[in-house]
Motif scaffolding. Structure first.
Motif, short mmCIF file in Angstrom:
data_model
loop_
_atom_site.label_atom_id
_atom_site.label_comp_id
_atom_site.label_asym_id
_atom_site.label_seq_id
_atom_site.Cartn_x
_atom_site.Cartn_y
_atom_site.Cartn_z
N PRO A 231 -138.79 -7.29 39.77
CA PRO A 231 -137.98 -8.37 39.22
C PRO A 231 -138.73 -9.05 38.08
CG PRO A 231 -138.09 -8.48 41.62
CD PRO A 231 -139.10 -7.48 41.19
N LEU A 232 -138.01 -9.50 37.08
CA LEU A 232 -138.64 -10.14 35.93
C LEU A 232 -139.45 -11.36 36.34
CD1 LEU A 232 -135.75 -9.92 33.30
CD2 LEU A 232 -137.76 -8.45 33.51
N ALA A 233 -139.02 -12.05 37.39
CA ALA A 233 -139.71 -13.26 37.83
C ALA A 233 -140.97 -12.96 38.64
CB ALA A 233 -138.76 -14.14 38.66
N TYR B 70 -140.50 -15.42 54.07
CA TYR B 70 -139.75 -14.34 53.44
C TYR B 70 -138.63 -14.90 52.56
CZ TYR B 70 -141.96 -11.64 57.18
OH TYR B 70 -142.88 -11.08 58.04
N ARG B 71 -138.21 -14.11 51.57
CA ARG B 71 -137.00 -14.37 50.78
C ARG B 71 -136.20 -13.08 50.76
NH1 ARG B 71 -136.13 -19.56 50.95
NH2 ARG B 71 -137.60 -20.83 49.78
N HIS C 233 -131.62 -15.52 45.59
CA HIS C 233 -132.14 -14.28 45.00
C HIS C 233 -131.89 -14.22 43.49
CE1 HIS C 233 -134.24 -11.87 47.80
NE2 HIS C 233 -133.81 -10.69 47.37
N THR C 234 -130.88 -14.94 43.03
CA THR C 234 -130.60 -14.92 41.60
C THR C 234 -131.71 -15.62 40.81
OG1 THR C 234 -129.28 -16.97 41.64
CG2 THR C 234 -128.12 -14.89 42.05
N PHE D 207 -130.09 -8.93 47.91
CA PHE D 207 -130.50 -9.89 48.94
C PHE D 207 -130.75 -9.19 50.27
CE2 PHE D 207 -129.63 -12.90 52.38
CZ PHE D 207 -130.41 -13.99 52.01
N ASP D 208 -129.93 -8.19 50.58
CA ASP D 208 -130.05 -7.47 51.85
C ASP D 208 -131.20 -6.47 51.84
OD1 ASP D 208 -127.69 -8.79 52.53
OD2 ASP D 208 -126.41 -7.06 52.06
N ARG D 209 -131.55 -5.91 50.68
CA ARG D 209 -132.44 -4.75 50.63
C ARG D 209 -133.74 -4.98 49.87
NH1 ARG D 209 -128.12 0.18 49.48
NH2 ARG D 209 -126.77 -0.22 51.30
#
Length: 348
Positions: free
Chosen positions: A26-28, A74-75, A90-91, A101-103
């Motif tokens: 992820p970019l973040a 966790y997230r 998650h966004t 979000f699930d995976r």
């Protein structure tokens, strides 16, 4: 919640049975370590390991929940509940609120050591810490990463009061630690069981333990001397809000030895709203008009519906020998969150 307090962990050997993973980050989280595992329970999942800079988080002042501090190791969540209110978080990571979000789960691998460090800080005053209030701290990943024993041990060693809300039966693994903690501080445990219908469970909570297994955990905890409350949430309009469904669920909760039941109607925040709406249109299209009416003004169902639902659960609880949790009980959430100002959202 912002994510600029996270960094990548140092590069270490893969955990046991770790398989090479090269999904894009992820970019973040440009420096996170991404892992996949070759075991069936983690098929299709990616874990992003990060080192958090802080872990005990203050709840926003406008929140109505009865606690001020939380710990979330966790997230994202493999429970994959289609209604999960935390999906939109998650966004913030440039991930989507649906399948990602699930995976795609973020793991704060240093959570245990951080909790211990922050509890030892001179400015910490021993306030109650709530866990499992965003995503489940006993989701499947916990079986591999084992962050909760470290966290509970730290809270025990500092005699710091805490509570856990979960759908995960893995909590029973930590029963000895919970008993030790309960000898020196207040320990609140709640389970989330919104309904007991198996077909509905498979449809809306596919990654969770069966509701009957959760109630089995309630019984084991009750037999161990804990007062366990059940958050009957969410109650789904048109799917689990009938008198028959409510009575069956409350009856099972009472038989499991729970000390209280607190109902909560489904609420649909942005992120969860869109994901749930697409699922509803696919699986139960005849219910779409009812949901459009109920949620036409925002995330919460009308107060009249919430009050009527609460009253029916209360009647069933009285019939089965249960009392509803009192307001302010640290194991429960408010029975009817206030509706926000009209948001003019569409369900579909």
């Amino acid at each position: 919640m912002r994510w600029d307090n996270l960094t990548a962990p140092p590069v270490e050997g893969d955990p046991e049975r770790a398989a090479p993973a090269t999904p894009p980050l992820p970019l973040a989280l440009p420096g996170a370590i991404a892992r996949t595992f070759d075991t069936p329970e983690f098929a299709g999942m990616t874990f992003y390991e990060v080192r958090a800079k802080s872990i005990i988080n203050r709840v926003p002042g406008q929140s109505r929940v009865p606690f001020e501090w939380t710990v979330n190791p966790y997230r994202g969540c493999s429970h994959a509940c289609v209604y999960c209110f935390a999906r939109n978080t998650h966004t913030y990571l440039d991930l989507d609120a649906g399948t990602d979000f699930d995976r795609k789960v973020i793991v704060k691998v240093n959570a245990g050591e951080l909790v211990r460090r922050e509890l030892a800080a001179p400015k910490w005053r021993g306030a109650h810490v709530a866990m499992g209030t965003n995503v489940d701290c006993y989701q499947r990943a916990e079986g591999r990463y084992r962050l909760m024993p470290q966290i509970i041990a730290a809270l025990r060693d500092f005699a710091n009061p805490f509570s856990i809300l979960t759908k995960g039966t893995l909590l029973l693994r930590d029963l000895p630690l919970l008993r030790e903690a309960a000898e020196v501080t207040s320990v609140g445990i709640s389970y989330s069981v919104g309904f007991v219908d198996e077909q509905l469970w498979r449809a809306v909570e596919p990654g969770t333990p069966h509701p009957r297994r959760r109630l089995g955990a309630v019984r084991a905890l009750a037999d161990a001397g804990f007062s366990v409350g059940v958050l009957m949430a969410p109650i789904l309009p048109g799917l689990s809000d009938s008198d028959e469904s409510i009575d069956a669920t409350v009856s099972a909760i009472a038989a499991a030895g729970a000390t209280s039941v607190t109902p909560l109607a489904l609420h649909l925040r942005p992120g969860a709203r869109e994901w749930y709406a697409h699922w509803l249109a696919r699986e139960y299209p005849h219910l779409v008009p009812r949901y459009r009416e109920l949620y036409r003004s925002g995330a919460y169902a009308p107060q009249a519906y919430q009050r009527e639902l609460t009253a029916r659960v209360r009647i069933a609880a009285r019939r089965h020998g249960l009392h509803r949790a009192e307001q302010g009980d640290n194991r429960s959430l408010p029975e009817a969150p206030p509706a926000p100002a009209a948001e003019q959202l569409t369900l579909l």
